[in-house]
Scaffold this motif. Structure first.
Motif, short mmCIF file in Angstrom:
data_model
loop_
_atom_site.label_atom_id
_atom_site.label_comp_id
_atom_site.label_asym_id
_atom_site.label_seq_id
_atom_site.Cartn_x
_atom_site.Cartn_y
_atom_site.Cartn_z
N ALA A 1 0.82 -1.22 0.00
CA ALA A 1 0.00 0.00 0.00
C ALA A 1 0.85 1.26 0.00
CB ALA A 1 -0.93 0.01 1.22
N ARG A 2 2.15 1.12 0.23
CA ARG A 2 2.98 2.32 0.45
C ARG A 2 3.06 3.21 -0.79
NH1 ARG A 2 7.84 -0.85 3.46
NH2 ARG A 2 6.59 -1.57 5.22
N THR A 3 3.42 2.61 -1.93
CA THR A 3 3.53 3.41 -3.15
C THR A 3 2.17 3.98 -3.56
OG1 THR A 3 5.50 2.26 -3.89
CG2 THR A 3 4.23 3.38 -5.57
N PRO A 4 1.10 3.15 -3.58
CA PRO A 4 -0.21 3.72 -3.90
C PRO A 4 -0.60 4.88 -2.97
CG PRO A 4 -0.33 1.34 -3.99
CD PRO A 4 1.04 1.69 -3.47
N LEU A 5 -0.28 4.72 -1.69
CA LEU A 5 -0.64 5.77 -0.73
C LEU A 5 0.10 7.06 -1.05
CD1 LEU A 5 -2.44 5.90 1.76
CD2 LEU A 5 -0.48 5.24 3.15
N MET A 6 1.36 6.93 -1.41
CA MET A 6 2.16 8.10 -1.77
C MET A 6 1.64 8.73 -3.05
SD MET A 6 6.27 8.12 -1.71
CE MET A 6 6.67 7.60 -0.07
N LEU A 7 1.28 7.89 -4.01
CA LEU A 7 0.72 8.42 -5.27
C LEU A 7 -0.52 9.23 -4.98
CD1 LEU A 7 1.10 5.25 -7.51
CD2 LEU A 7 2.07 7.48 -8.04
N GLN A 8 -1.32 8.77 -4.04
CA GLN A 8 -2.55 9.46 -3.75
C GLN A 8 -2.33 10.68 -2.85
OE1 GLN A 8 -6.25 7.72 -1.61
NE2 GLN A 8 -6.75 8.18 -3.73
N ALA A 9 -1.65 10.47 -1.73
CA ALA A 9 -1.58 11.53 -0.73
C ALA A 9 -0.63 12.65 -1.15
CB ALA A 9 -1.15 10.96 0.61
N VAL A 10 0.49 12.30 -1.74
CA VAL A 10 1.48 13.32 -2.06
C VAL A 10 1.29 13.87 -3.47
CG1 VAL A 10 3.93 13.88 -2.05
CG2 VAL A 10 3.07 12.11 -0.53
N LEU A 11 0.93 12.98 -4.40
CA LEU A 11 0.80 13.43 -5.80
C LEU A 11 -0.65 13.64 -6.23
CD1 LEU A 11 3.57 11.38 -7.60
CD2 LEU A 11 3.64 13.73 -6.77
N GLY A 12 -1.60 13.19 -5.43
CA GLY A 12 -2.99 13.48 -5.72
C GLY A 12 -3.64 12.63 -6.80
N PHE A 13 -3.07 11.46 -7.13
CA PHE A 13 -3.74 10.58 -8.09
C PHE A 13 -4.99 9.99 -7.45
CE2 PHE A 13 0.58 9.27 -10.08
CZ PHE A 13 0.67 10.52 -10.65
N ASP A 14 -6.05 9.79 -8.24
CA ASP A 14 -7.22 9.16 -7.63
C ASP A 14 -7.10 7.64 -7.71
OD1 ASP A 14 -8.14 8.32 -10.13
OD2 ASP A 14 -9.31 10.15 -10.42
N ALA A 15 -7.94 6.99 -6.92
CA ALA A 15 -7.83 5.53 -6.77
C ALA A 15 -7.98 4.82 -8.12
CB ALA A 15 -8.86 5.03 -5.77
N ALA A 16 -8.81 5.36 -8.99
CA ALA A 16 -9.04 4.70 -10.28
C ALA A 16 -7.75 4.68 -11.12
CB ALA A 16 -10.16 5.40 -11.05
N HIS A 17 -7.03 5.80 -11.13
CA HIS A 17 -5.77 5.85 -11.88
C HIS A 17 -4.75 4.87 -11.31
CE1 HIS A 17 -6.81 9.94 -13.53
NE2 HIS A 17 -6.41 9.26 -14.58
N ILE A 18 -4.66 4.87 -9.99
CA ILE A 18 -3.67 4.00 -9.34
C ILE A 18 -4.04 2.55 -9.60
CG2 ILE A 18 -2.57 3.40 -7.17
CD1 ILE A 18 -3.37 6.24 -6.18
#
Lengths: 444, 126
Positions: free
Chosen positions: A170-187
């Protein structure tokens, strides 16, 4: 990194251990908090939208980090910020864009956090419902905010996302979302999992941060060596899943994160090396037909990006002093050697061989071993390359592509043909498949 | 923020352990408790008797079932609990990493509390 080494094979591949090579193709995602598209044509509205979108893209992670650090509740921080963006879109067309959009957004978001927290406190003072207790109480949540001086707490946020108490997946997805703002669908698309699965994984991780109170802090010097690799790994993952995107889109955001991290940490050689690796990896063109790095025209490379990446790499080496280079520095150096062809006109295979043997000593991933075999095939001949191909790589597309290429160079066209067939079958990227099919057709 | 350290380890008897190892274990547990206490983070601690002494209750179809032995029959058993009050998970992990059980092949779970009682009433952990 095997992108750097397996020029002879089929690998325009992401770094080994990444989420998936077919992560590309998704459009540049606006941060979660931003609206999905310009809804109205009115010029004021369009300007307000573009100001909100700019603030979103530019400072999403910064705002989330500040909002989450003070409450410990990442999900609430994201929700509050999304509300603030919505409010901005409603108000800014009429009221004009505030002088300090970020300060405005953070003030509105904090009010929202406060409302939620108050109602949670009201619930908590009522007779207790044991089944629904969730007391992620903000500590020093509403300290005086000076909106003009928003501190940069993204580094803290990165360490929280990559905390050892967070599921590694979950670490990389979490960073993609929280720090870079990607939404769950993109990730989810990048990881080739259903959106609901990814959304649940992210929700669970955020709940864990709040409930177990994982702190938003940069570990002290004593703990940093132990904790930093997971952060670098997660940032590397952000770059890896955007490997086939071009520099203007998601991959550019990942690079931004890597460079930001290095800048915030200031003196960590491997953080600068990672910034170098991600920057150098963006220099070759990413769209159009697949061409192995060694066959690309240096004129097609982004020269300023190479210059920048090389500067980061020199900085990493200088900071490291006499210590042995780390994994990211070696991978960046491999990429730099390939790109140095823009000056020398040739690939320095001997230098690559040296770098790969050092890399295999510190990070012997399957991807690196396959890429090293391709390089040995150049320095020591195809037979030596074939002998260096690691056992047990039969499920790995670059293994077959490299084997096919080595067999072709050895003159064994029959076995090469069969290896190409395997490589084509395993290739998920249509451009890579087309390239391999063409190589195969040249055999006969 | 309150965290409970759940100490799991394989159970030894004084005979299987030997007198010397037993004394050493007790000495280290005493030192661990004193360290937590001196740091002002220790709320309570309890080491349990072996799981063979435990009695397990359940109610099946309105009949109370009483069974000797633990709920889960495993080599590694819950052997003790320590409740500490610290600012965040990192602090809890730091204290937990000093638990002697880790040197005995044991496992320590660090679990945040949800509610606890004060004067007989439940209050949230914060």
């Amino acid at each position: 990194m095997d992108a750097a080494g397996s020029g002879s094979g089929g690998g325009s591949s992401p770094p080994a251990g990444s989420g998936g090579r077919d992560g590309g193709g998704s459009p540049a995602g606006l941060p979660t908090g931003a609206p999905a598209g310009p809804p109205i044509v009115s010029p004021d509205r369009a300007i307000a939208y573009s100001a909100a979108a700019h603030a979103a893209r530019d400072s999403y992670g910064r705002l989330v980090a500040v909002l989450a650090a003070n409450t410990g509740d990442l999900a609430l921080a994201e929700d509050a910020l999304a509300d603030a963006f919505t409010t901005a879109l409603e108000r800014w067309p009429a009221s004009g864009i505030p002088d300090n959009p970020e300060g405005w957004l953070i003030t509105v978001a904090r009010n929202r956090q406060r409302d939620v927290w108050k109602s949670a406190a009201a619930r908590a003072s009522a007779p207790l419902d044991l089944a629904t207790t969730d007391f992620a109480e903000p500590f020093d949540a509403f300290d005086a905010v000076d909106p003009l001086r928003i501190p940069d707490r993204r580094l803290e946020l990165c360490f929280t996302c990559a905390h050892p108490a967070i599921d590694e997946a979950a670490r990389t997805p979490l960073m993609l979302q929280a720090v870079l703002g990607f939404d769950a669908a993109h990730i989810a698309a990048a990881y080739a999992v259903p959106t609901a699965t990814m959304a649940q994984r992210l929700t669970r991780a955020k709940r864990r941060i709040a409930r177990a109170r994982i702190p938003f802090v940069v570990p002290d010097r004593r703990d940093l060596p132990e904790r930093l690799p997971a952060v670098l790994e997660a940032v590397y993952g952000c770059a890896a899943i955007t490997w086939r995107d071009d520099a203007d889109s998601l991959a550019g955001e990942a690079r931004h994160l890597a460079v930001t991290l290095a800048g915030l940490l200031e003196r960590e050689p491997e953080a600068w090396a990672l910034a170098a690796l991600v920057t150098l990896s963006l220099a070759p063109p990413r769209s159009g037909p697949y061409v192995p790095l060694e066959e690309q025209s240096p004129a097609s490379w982004d020269a300023p990006l190479i210059d920048e990446g090389e500067a980061y790499l020199r900085r990493a080496a200088a900071l490291r002093g006499g210590a042995a280079p780390g994994r990211f520095e070696l991978e960046a150096a491999i990429q730099a050697v390939h790109l140095d062809r823009r000056r020398t006109g040739t690939v320095d295979w001997a230098a690559l061989r040296t770098l790969y043997s050092a890399l295999l000593a510190v990070a012997p991933s399957l991807g690196a071993r396959v890429a090293a075999a391709a390089v040995i095939g150049r320095t020591d001949g195809p037979a030596a390359g074939l002998a260096a191909l690691p056992a047990g790589g039969e499920g790995f597309q670059p293994w077959w592509a490299t084997r096919a290429d080595l067999l072709r160079r050895a003159g064994d066209e029959v076995d090469s043909d069969a290896a190409y067939a395997h490589a084509i079958e395993l290739a998920r990227d249509p451009d890579v498949r087309a390239f391999l099919a063409e190589r195969r057709s040249e055999l006969r | 923020m309150r965290y409970t350290l759940l100490l799991h380890y394989s159970e030894e008897s004084p005979e299987s352990l030997g007198e010397e190892a037993l004394a050493e274990g007790m000495r280290r547990m005493a030192a661990f408790a004193a360290t937590l206490h001196d740091a002002g983070v220790l709320l309570s601690a309890e080491v349990l008797q072996p799981s063979e002494t435990t009695t397990t209750l359940r109610r099946d179809a309105d009949r109370l079932q009483v069974q000797d032995g633990p709920f889960v029959d495993a080599k590694v058993q819950l052997g003790g609990t320590i409740v500490i009050d610290v600012p965040d998970l990192d602090a809890a992990l730091e204290w937990a990493s000093q638990a002697p059980a880790l040197d005995w092949g044991g496992v320590v779970e660090v679990r945040p509390g949800a509610v606890h009682t004060v004067d007989g009433s439940w209050v949230p952990n914060r």
